[in-house]
Every structure is written in C-alpha cells, then in structure tokens.
Design a protein around this motif. Sequence first.
Motif, mmCIF file in Angstrom:
data_model
loop_
_atom_site.group_PDB
_atom_site.id
_atom_site.type_symbol
_atom_site.label_atom_id
_atom_site.label_comp_id
_atom_site.label_asym_id
_atom_site.label_seq_id
_atom_site.Cartn_x
_atom_site.Cartn_y
_atom_site.Cartn_z
ATOM 1 N N ALA A 1 -2.738 12.792 -12.307
ATOM 2 C CA ALA A 1 -1.662 13.464 -12.372
ATOM 3 C C ALA A 1 -0.981 12.501 -11.440
ATOM 4 O O ALA A 1 0.901 11.886 -12.020
ATOM 5 N N LEU A 2 -1.539 11.926 -10.592
ATOM 6 C CA LEU A 2 -0.954 11.007 -9.773
ATOM 7 C C LEU A 2 -1.655 10.005 -10.051
ATOM 8 O O LEU A 2 -0.094 8.969 -10.619
ATOM 9 N N PHE A 3 -1.926 9.092 -10.490
ATOM 10 C CA PHE A 3 -3.025 8.261 -10.768
ATOM 11 C C PHE A 3 -2.700 7.769 -11.792
ATOM 12 O O PHE A 3 -1.688 6.353 -12.440
ATOM 13 N N THR A 4 -2.573 8.583 -12.900
ATOM 14 C CA THR A 4 -1.763 7.960 -14.074
ATOM 15 C C THR A 4 -0.953 7.738 -14.551
ATOM 16 O O THR A 4 -0.518 6.189 -15.207
ATOM 17 N N PRO A 5 0.188 7.998 -13.862
ATOM 18 C CA PRO A 5 1.622 7.720 -14.527
ATOM 19 C C PRO A 5 1.991 5.908 -13.271
ATOM 20 O O PRO A 5 2.348 4.971 -14.037
ATOM 21 N N LEU A 6 1.137 6.221 -12.255
ATOM 22 C CA LEU A 6 0.979 4.486 -11.235
ATOM 23 C C LEU A 6 0.657 3.738 -11.930
ATOM 24 O O LEU A 6 0.745 2.348 -11.862
ATOM 25 N N GLU A 7 -0.259 4.534 -12.425
ATOM 26 C CA GLU A 7 -1.703 2.612 -13.198
ATOM 27 C C GLU A 7 -1.044 2.403 -14.628
ATOM 28 O O GLU A 7 -0.450 1.117 -14.428
ATOM 29 N N TYR A 8 0.347 3.400 -15.219
ATOM 30 C CA TYR A 8 0.695 3.551 -16.409
ATOM 31 C C TYR A 8 1.903 1.976 -16.177
ATOM 32 O O TYR A 8 2.172 1.516 -16.505
ATOM 33 N N VAL B 1 5.244 -3.202 -12.980
ATOM 34 C CA VAL B 1 4.907 -3.063 -11.023
ATOM 35 C C VAL B 1 3.393 -4.537 -10.603
ATOM 36 O O VAL B 1 3.008 -4.491 -11.708
ATOM 37 N N THR B 2 4.203 -5.545 -10.600
ATOM 38 C CA THR B 2 3.061 -6.804 -9.743
ATOM 39 C C THR B 2 2.419 -7.090 -8.321
ATOM 40 O O THR B 2 3.486 -5.881 -8.217
ATOM 41 N N GLY B 3 1.448 -7.659 -8.263
ATOM 42 C CA GLY B 3 1.508 -8.029 -6.476
ATOM 43 C C GLY B 3 -0.243 -7.123 -6.205
ATOM 44 O O GLY B 3 -0.259 -6.785 -4.991
ATOM 45 N N ASN B 4 -0.782 -6.147 -7.124
ATOM 46 C CA ASN B 4 -1.681 -5.820 -6.811
ATOM 47 C C ASN B 4 -1.945 -5.087 -5.619
ATOM 48 O O ASN B 4 -2.125 -4.918 -4.522
ATOM 49 N N LYS B 5 -0.734 -3.389 -5.996
ATOM 50 C CA LYS B 5 -0.927 -2.716 -4.792
ATOM 51 C C LYS B 5 -1.816 -2.004 -5.603
ATOM 52 O O LYS B 5 -2.915 -1.278 -5.935
ATOM 53 N N SER B 6 -1.787 -1.160 -4.252
ATOM 54 C CA SER B 6 -2.964 -0.140 -3.763
ATOM 55 C C SER B 6 -2.738 1.443 -3.525
ATOM 56 O O SER B 6 -1.020 1.522 -2.913
ATOM 57 N N ILE B 7 -3.110 2.199 -3.911
ATOM 58 C CA ILE B 7 -2.724 3.630 -3.693
ATOM 59 C C ILE B 7 -3.700 4.261 -3.413
ATOM 60 O O ILE B 7 -4.709 4.613 -3.821
ATOM 61 N N VAL B 8 -3.032 5.485 -2.231
ATOM 62 C CA VAL B 8 -4.318 6.054 -1.894
ATOM 63 C C VAL B 8 -3.499 7.729 -2.017
ATOM 64 O O VAL B 8 -2.734 8.133 -1.198
ATOM 65 N N ALA B 9 -4.581 8.209 -1.995
ATOM 66 C CA ALA B 9 -3.799 9.933 -2.734
ATOM 67 C C ALA B 9 -4.426 10.334 -1.462
ATOM 68 O O ALA B 9 -5.798 10.529 -1.541
ATOM 69 N N GLY C 1 0.945 -0.205 -13.650
ATOM 70 C CA GLY C 1 0.858 -0.661 -12.721
ATOM 71 C C GLY C 1 0.170 -0.963 -11.338
ATOM 72 O O GLY C 1 -0.282 -2.374 -10.929
ATOM 73 N N ILE C 2 -0.139 0.067 -11.633
ATOM 74 C CA ILE C 2 -0.835 0.364 -9.817
ATOM 75 C C ILE C 2 -2.329 0.974 -10.288
ATOM 76 O O ILE C 2 -2.226 1.941 -10.281
ATOM 77 N N THR C 3 -3.105 0.008 -10.428
ATOM 78 C CA THR C 3 -4.299 0.659 -10.465
ATOM 79 C C THR C 3 -5.641 0.032 -9.347
ATOM 80 O O THR C 3 -6.656 1.111 -10.195
ATOM 81 N N ASP C 4 -5.363 -0.262 -8.212
ATOM 82 C CA ASP C 4 -6.133 0.221 -6.877
ATOM 83 C C ASP C 4 -6.345 1.583 -6.895
ATOM 84 O O ASP C 4 -5.272 1.413 -5.894
ATOM 85 N N GLN C 5 -7.092 2.415 -6.859
ATOM 86 C CA GLN C 5 -6.623 3.800 -6.389
ATOM 87 C C GLN C 5 -7.794 4.119 -5.720
ATOM 88 O O GLN C 5 -9.152 3.696 -5.264
ATOM 89 N N TYR C 6 -7.763 4.787 -4.570
ATOM 90 C CA TYR C 6 -7.979 5.587 -2.880
ATOM 91 C C TYR C 6 -7.761 7.126 -3.035
ATOM 92 O O TYR C 6 -6.691 7.470 -3.191
ATOM 93 N N GLY C 7 -9.097 7.756 -2.516
ATOM 94 C CA GLY C 7 -8.307 8.679 -1.966
ATOM 95 C C GLY C 7 -9.206 9.786 -1.430
ATOM 96 O O GLY C 7 -10.723 9.531 -0.744
ATOM 97 N N VAL D 1 1.256 -1.446 -0.123
ATOM 98 C CA VAL D 1 -0.449 0.146 0.011
ATOM 99 C C VAL D 1 0.592 1.274 0.242
ATOM 100 O O VAL D 1 1.872 1.559 0.558
ATOM 101 N N ILE D 2 0.678 1.793 -0.631
ATOM 102 C CA ILE D 2 1.281 2.945 -0.873
ATOM 103 C C ILE D 2 -0.139 4.467 -0.247
ATOM 104 O O ILE D 2 -0.421 4.630 -1.457
ATOM 105 N N VAL D 3 0.634 5.466 0.328
ATOM 106 C CA VAL D 3 -0.491 6.115 1.375
ATOM 107 C C VAL D 3 0.083 7.432 1.360
ATOM 108 O O VAL D 3 2.105 8.040 1.506
ATOM 109 N N ALA D 4 -0.277 8.560 0.100
ATOM 110 C CA ALA D 4 0.512 9.670 0.084
ATOM 111 C C ALA D 4 0.007 11.092 0.156
ATOM 112 O O ALA D 4 -0.865 11.294 0.502
#
Length: 229
Positions: free
Chosen positions: A173-180, A141-149, A182-188, A96-99
Amino acid sequence: MTTILHIDSSARPGRSDQKQHGSQSRRLSAKFIELWRTQRPDDEIIYRDVGASPPKPVTGDWVHAAFTKPEQREDWMHDALAQSDTLVDELLRADVIVAGVPMYNFGMPAQMKAWLDNIVRVGRTFGFDRTRDGVPYWPMVTGNKSIVALSSRGDYGYGPDGRIAHLNFVEGALFTPLEYIGITDQYGAAIEYDEFADNRTRQSIADAEGEVANIVDRLIAKHRTENAA
C-alpha cells in the motif's frame, strides 16, 4: 550531497531501544539515519514525524483545489493545498525516503495514509490528461529516488511467501502509490514477533537491524555512483 526524507508514523513515542514500550519502527528508521550519518555526516536530513503531527486528511475542498489549474485557484484553494505543497516539496527534494511504518490492523497507520494522500497529487507528482492516447496518467517524480519501508508487526510470517503474507497490506500500500508517481527503487525491513516479547523478538530485531545496515550500504553506493556520473 544526498538528501534523505526521514518519516516516522508510529503513534508510539520514543524508540524501543531507548524507552519502555517505545516504537520498533522508530528504532529501525533511527538506526538507518545513524548508520547513514556514520558514513556521510554532511548529507541533508529532512525529518517529518507524521505519527506525532498527522497531516490533515484530504477533503472535498482539497480535491476541488488540486484539480483546478494553478492560475485559476482562489485564495481558499491555496490555503487548502498549503500543507500538501510543503509535503510535496520535501518529497521532491529528497533522494532517499526512509519511512518507519508499523502495521496497524494489517495496514499502515492512518497518519501515513494521510501523508500519502497529500503527496500523490495531480499536477505535482502525477499528470493526467483524459484526451491523451493510451493511459491518461503518467508519473512526474524524477531523479531515481529510493523508498525504504521499515516496519514492525506483532505476529510473524508477513514477509514474502510467509504464512500470513496475504494479510500484509503495509509495504504494498506504500510502494504502489509511490511507484505510480515515479518512485520505483524499493527496499524494506521489518521486526516481527513484537507481541511475543521473547527470544524470537530479539532475533527478529537483530535480523532487521542487519538488513537496515545492508540497505544503507547499498544505497550509499548507488547514490555515490549516480552523483559521480
């Protein structure tokens, strides 16, 4: 065990709930970690404060080194990529990346953009082959990571379908490059009305902290299920 990469990018030191003129986004990201630790105290937390210690921006030497095959890199190339290697390694370790990403002039802070530019890297987080049929790029980037903005903004109405949503260049602008990569599970979640400093601000803080709690519960359930599989 779940690993969290906690990033703060606000130029303001301290949290708004602990320091006058402290950061709202730091408040939200700290709240996330506190709530997570309440339920999962043994999980690993990696902390990176790019607001206080910004990564070096990408340079011509960085680009030259990144697009040189590892086995062909000279010593100066390894030096140019050393910080990027550290940041990428942290990203790859995390589930999980929480930013904490405040809005500055409708976009993210330059410090956060520098972090992004260092971790979106050919051969490490995305592949490129100009001879490949179809799209020459692919995520690595694999492993079904999650990003929280977790954001904050002075005005209001920047959320989806809001009155000035078209002026919000933070989450996309944060989610798009991370999705690129491989990090597609996004929250905010975001605090608004920051410049108003009135009851609307206080209500927005309460709403954002409530959403942070919901995200924590959802992600703990998600990663518990994945770890059990």
